[in-house]
Design a protein around this motif. Structure first.
Motif, PDB file in Angstrom:
ATOM      1  N   ALA A 199       0.827  -1.213   0.000  1.00 42.92           N
ATOM      2  CA  ALA A 199       0.000   0.000   0.000  1.00 42.92           C
ATOM      3  C   ALA A 199       0.859   1.260   0.000  1.00 42.92           C
ATOM      4  N   ALA A 200       2.054   1.190   0.575  1.00 37.88           N
ATOM      5  CA  ALA A 200       2.939   2.361   0.598  1.00 37.88           C
ATOM      6  C   ALA A 200       3.391   2.729  -0.814  1.00 37.88           C
ATOM      7  N   LEU A 201       3.756   1.740  -1.605  1.00 39.78           N
ATOM      8  CA  LEU A 201       4.136   1.993  -2.989  1.00 39.78           C
ATOM      9  C   LEU A 201       2.941   2.544  -3.774  1.00 39.78           C
ATOM     10  N   PRO A 255       3.173   4.540  10.713  1.00 41.23           N
ATOM     11  CA  PRO A 255       4.276   3.588  10.780  1.00 41.23           C
ATOM     12  C   PRO A 255       3.872   2.260  11.417  1.00 41.23           C
ATOM     13  N   THR A 256       4.265   1.174  10.739  1.00 45.31           N
ATOM     14  CA  THR A 256       4.084  -0.177  11.265  1.00 45.31           C
ATOM     15  C   THR A 256       5.412  -0.928  11.279  1.00 45.31           C
ATOM     16  N   ARG A 275      -5.716  -1.906   5.617  1.00 50.13           N
ATOM     17  CA  ARG A 275      -5.456  -2.844   6.718  1.00 50.13           C
ATOM     18  C   ARG A 275      -4.000  -2.699   7.169  1.00 50.13           C
ATOM     19  N   ILE A 276      -3.688  -1.527   7.722  1.00 57.76           N
ATOM     20  CA  ILE A 276      -2.306  -1.231   8.111  1.00 57.76           C
ATOM     21  C   ILE A 276      -1.787  -2.308   9.068  1.00 57.76           C
ATOM     22  N   ILE A 308      -4.767  -5.443  15.127  1.00 55.29           N
ATOM     23  CA  ILE A 308      -4.695  -4.037  14.716  1.00 55.29           C
ATOM     24  C   ILE A 308      -6.058  -3.341  14.766  1.00 55.29           C
ATOM     25  N   ALA A 309      -7.088  -3.995  14.281  1.00 57.35           N
ATOM     26  CA  ALA A 309      -8.412  -3.360  14.173  1.00 57.35           C
ATOM     27  C   ALA A 309      -8.895  -2.704  15.473  1.00 57.35           C
ATOM     28  N   PRO A 310      -8.740  -3.343  16.641  1.00 51.34           N
ATOM     29  CA  PRO A 310      -9.223  -2.704  17.877  1.00 51.34           C
ATOM     30  C   PRO A 310      -8.567  -1.360  18.192  1.00 51.34           C
TER      31      PRO A 310
END
Length: 115
Positions: free
Chosen positions: A21-23, A47-48, A84-85, A97-99
């Motif tokens: 997704a970053a690209l 950032p992840t 969906r990071i 991640i979602a919560p």
């Protein structure tokens, strides 16, 4: 009210938008190579991963998510389309991640998998 659509993607602290997704954000939404977080063009980086491209600990990701949520609340003129990071190249599961986004305002469109 003027509404601007913002693509929200997972990034690394080095701002190397080379995959996923970053690209896509760099190619289509004005993400700036070398900028690992925040608003850039019509995109917003959360950032992840660290500068060496290793996944960040969940607590650190949560820190950046809280900054994003604060920004989204301060900018109701934007519509944020959240990806969906952390669930792709960083390797975390949606349930991890979602919560973190449970307090996100209504101008944040969350992925269908997170609803």
């Amino acid at each position: 009210m003027y509404e601007r659509s913002i693509f929200v993607f997972g990034s690394n602290l080095a701002g190397r938008h080379g995959k996923g997704a970053a690209l896509f954000a760099k190619q289509n939404y004005g993400a700036i190579y070398g900028q690992g977080m925040g608003l850039q063009g019509n995109s917003y980086a959360i950032p992840t991963k660290d500068k060496s491209l290793n996944p960040l600990p969940l607590k650190e990701i949560e820190f950046y998510v809280k900054q994003f949520i604060r920004f989204a609340k301060e900018h109701p003129e934007y519509i944020f389309n959240l990806t969906r990071i952390g669930c792709g190249l960083a390797g975390y599961a949606d349930i991890q991640i979602a919560p973190m986004f449970h307090t996100a305002p209504n101008n944040v469109n969350q992925p269908p998998e997170w609803k």
